[in-house]
Design a protein around this motif. Structure first.
Motif, PDB file in Angstrom:
ATOM      1  N   MET A 149      25.738  50.742  32.924  1.00 35.30           N
ATOM      2  CA  MET A 149      26.850  50.395  32.030  1.00 35.30           C
ATOM      3  C   MET A 149      26.779  48.981  31.449  1.00 35.30           C
ATOM      4  N   ASP A 150      25.988  48.092  32.013  1.00 37.97           N
ATOM      5  CA  ASP A 150      25.921  46.729  31.500  1.00 37.97           C
ATOM      6  C   ASP A 150      25.306  46.731  30.102  1.00 37.97           C
ATOM      7  N   GLY A 151      26.036  46.183  29.143  1.00 32.35           N
ATOM      8  CA  GLY A 151      25.561  46.120  27.764  1.00 32.35           C
ATOM      9  C   GLY A 151      25.887  47.358  26.943  1.00 32.35           C
ATOM     10  N   LYS A 152      26.542  48.343  27.527  1.00 34.64           N
ATOM     11  CA  LYS A 152      26.913  49.563  26.790  1.00 34.64           C
ATOM     12  C   LYS A 152      28.239  49.364  26.063  1.00 34.64           C
ATOM     13  N   THR A 153      28.537  50.279  25.161  1.00 34.31           N
ATOM     14  CA  THR A 153      29.783  50.231  24.397  1.00 34.31           C
ATOM     15  C   THR A 153      30.837  51.101  25.065  1.00 34.31           C
ATOM     16  N   LEU A 154      32.025  50.532  25.227  1.00 36.18           N
ATOM     17  CA  LEU A 154      33.169  51.266  25.772  1.00 36.18           C
ATOM     18  C   LEU A 154      34.366  50.986  24.874  1.00 36.18           C
ATOM     19  N   HIS A 155      34.877  52.009  24.224  1.00 39.67           N
ATOM     20  CA  HIS A 155      36.003  51.916  23.295  1.00 39.67           C
ATOM     21  C   HIS A 155      35.750  50.891  22.187  1.00 39.67           C
ATOM     22  N   GLY A 156      34.527  50.899  21.652  1.00 45.47           N
ATOM     23  CA  GLY A 156      34.197  50.047  20.521  1.00 45.47           C
ATOM     24  C   GLY A 156      33.825  48.622  20.872  1.00 45.47           C
ATOM     25  N   ARG A 157      33.731  48.282  22.155  1.00 49.73           N
ATOM     26  CA  ARG A 157      33.379  46.927  22.584  1.00 49.73           C
ATOM     27  C   ARG A 157      32.188  46.977  23.529  1.00 49.73           C
ATOM     28  N   ILE A 158      31.293  46.012  23.429  1.00 56.40           N
ATOM     29  CA  ILE A 158      30.168  45.921  24.359  1.00 56.40           C
ATOM     30  C   ILE A 158      30.671  45.241  25.622  1.00 56.40           C
ATOM     31  N   ILE A 159      30.460  45.898  26.769  1.00 55.44           N
ATOM     32  CA  ILE A 159      30.991  45.385  28.028  1.00 55.44           C
ATOM     33  C   ILE A 159      29.879  44.767  28.878  1.00 55.44           C
ATOM     34  N   THR A 160      30.273  43.865  29.745  1.00 50.15           N
ATOM     35  CA  THR A 160      29.382  43.242  30.714  1.00 50.15           C
ATOM     36  C   THR A 160      29.847  43.671  32.098  1.00 50.15           C
ATOM     37  N   VAL A 161      28.918  44.152  32.925  1.00 45.86           N
ATOM     38  CA  VAL A 161      29.252  44.623  34.265  1.00 45.86           C
ATOM     39  C   VAL A 161      28.397  43.865  35.265  1.00 45.86           C
ATOM     40  N   GLU A 162      29.035  43.289  36.278  1.00 50.93           N
ATOM     41  CA  GLU A 162      28.319  42.572  37.334  1.00 50.93           C
ATOM     42  C   GLU A 162      29.126  42.648  38.622  1.00 50.93           C
ATOM     43  N   LEU A 163      28.490  42.265  39.730  1.00 54.34           N
ATOM     44  CA  LEU A 163      29.198  42.245  41.007  1.00 54.34           C
ATOM     45  C   LEU A 163      30.290  41.192  40.958  1.00 54.34           C
ATOM     46  N   ALA A 164      31.457  41.531  41.476  1.00 54.72           N
ATOM     47  CA  ALA A 164      32.572  40.592  41.498  1.00 54.72           C
ATOM     48  C   ALA A 164      32.339  39.548  42.576  1.00 54.72           C
ATOM     49  N   LYS A 165      32.674  38.322  42.256  1.00 53.96           N
ATOM     50  CA  LYS A 165      32.554  37.243  43.229  1.00 53.96           C
ATOM     51  C   LYS A 165      33.805  37.230  44.102  1.00 53.96           C
ATOM     52  N   PRO A 166      33.685  36.770  45.346  1.00 55.09           N
ATOM     53  CA  PRO A 166      34.883  36.721  46.193  1.00 55.09           C
ATOM     54  C   PRO A 166      35.893  35.726  45.645  1.00 55.09           C
ATOM     55  N   ARG A 167      37.155  35.994  45.929  1.00 61.62           N
ATOM     56  CA  ARG A 167      38.220  35.127  45.442  1.00 61.62           C
ATOM     57  C   ARG A 167      38.145  33.759  46.096  1.00 61.62           C
ATOM     58  N   ARG A 168      38.455  32.739  45.292  1.00 64.09           N
ATOM     59  CA  ARG A 168      38.557  31.386  45.821  1.00 64.09           C
ATOM     60  C   ARG A 168      40.001  31.135  46.219  1.00 64.09           C
ATOM     61  N   ALA A 169      40.216  30.168  47.092  1.00 67.81           N
ATOM     62  CA  ALA A 169      41.578  29.779  47.434  1.00 67.81           C
ATOM     63  C   ALA A 169      42.208  29.135  46.205  1.00 67.81           C
ATOM     64  N   GLN A 170      43.375  29.601  45.815  1.00 67.22           N
ATOM     65  CA  GLN A 170      44.000  29.113  44.587  1.00 67.22           C
ATOM     66  C   GLN A 170      44.511  27.692  44.716  1.00 67.22           C
ATOM     67  N   TYR A 171      44.995  27.342  45.881  1.00 68.35           N
ATOM     68  CA  TYR A 171      45.677  26.069  46.010  1.00 68.35           C
ATOM     69  C   TYR A 171      44.810  24.996  46.656  1.00 68.35           C
ATOM     70  N   ASN A 172      43.569  25.278  46.941  1.00 68.50           N
ATOM     71  CA  ASN A 172      42.684  24.291  47.531  1.00 68.50           C
ATOM     72  C   ASN A 172      41.888  23.622  46.425  1.00 68.50           C
ATOM     73  N   THR A 173      42.488  22.629  45.769  1.00 66.01           N
ATOM     74  CA  THR A 173      41.829  21.955  44.658  1.00 66.01           C
ATOM     75  C   THR A 173      41.086  20.711  45.102  1.00 66.01           C
ATOM     76  N   GLY A 174      41.243  20.301  46.351  1.00 63.78           N
ATOM     77  CA  GLY A 174      40.565  19.123  46.837  1.00 63.78           C
ATOM     78  C   GLY A 174      41.364  17.847  46.626  1.00 63.78           C
ATOM     79  N   MET A 175      42.413  17.899  45.852  1.00 60.06           N
ATOM     80  CA  MET A 175      43.247  16.731  45.612  1.00 60.06           C
ATOM     81  C   MET A 175      44.392  16.732  46.622  1.00 60.06           C
ATOM     82  N   PRO A 176      44.723  15.575  47.188  1.00 59.66           N
ATOM     83  CA  PRO A 176      45.847  15.541  48.119  1.00 59.66           C
ATOM     84  C   PRO A 176      47.168  15.731  47.390  1.00 59.66           C
TER      85      PRO A 176
END
Length: 142
Positions: free
Chosen positions: A102-129
């Motif tokens: 499916m990577d690079g194929k057309t779906l509903h008139g748009r070319i899509i990109t398909v890849e493995l999802a990366k794990p979620r990052r912590a939203q509130y851990n920005t490194g700033m105190p």
């Protein structure tokens, strides 16, 4: 009548809360069970049309394996698609097959990109105190 209610409620209770052979309880959405076991493979799909629904996304990817879950991310303000989504497969082999096909194929008139999802990052851990109160006064050197 009371005996019938007891029998029905007991059968519902035992079927809903019984343990499977893997040790996990067999109730709840299937995606939560698979993610606990670490069996599922999640794919990130970018470049979706604003009119692509979760059902259409699931139907497009179902030909490559068992789709456990299909999510299209929606904008809260405009209630339109953000143009990307996620597909969860039951096995890693099916996910790899879907990526190659499916990577690079057309779906509903748009070319899509398909890849493995990366794990979620912590939203509130920005490194700033986090600021707590007024700043300390500078120390004067003598």
């Amino acid at each position: 009548m009371a005996a019938c209610k007891r029998l029905i409620s007991k059968s519902i209770f035992t079927s809903s809360f019984s343990r499977s052979n893997t040790g996990y309880q067999s109730f709840g959405p299937p995606s939560s069970l698979i993610s606990r076991r670490g069996v599922a493979s999640r794919l990130y799909v970018a470049g979706l049309s604003f009119y692509t629904t979760e059902k259409a996304l699931q139907d497009a990817f179902a030909q490559y394996g068992q789709v456990v879950e299909a999510n299209v991310m929606m904008d809260k303000v405009s209630s339109r698609s953000k143009g990307f989504g996620f597909i969860t497969y039951a096995s890693a082999d099916e996910a790899e097959k879907a990526i190659t096909e499916m990577d690079g194929k057309t779906l509903h008139g748009r070319i899509i990109t398909v890849e493995l999802a990366k794990p979620r990052r912590a939203q509130y851990n920005t490194g700033m105190p986090i600021a707590r109160g007024p700043p300390e006064p500078p120390i004067e050197k003598q």
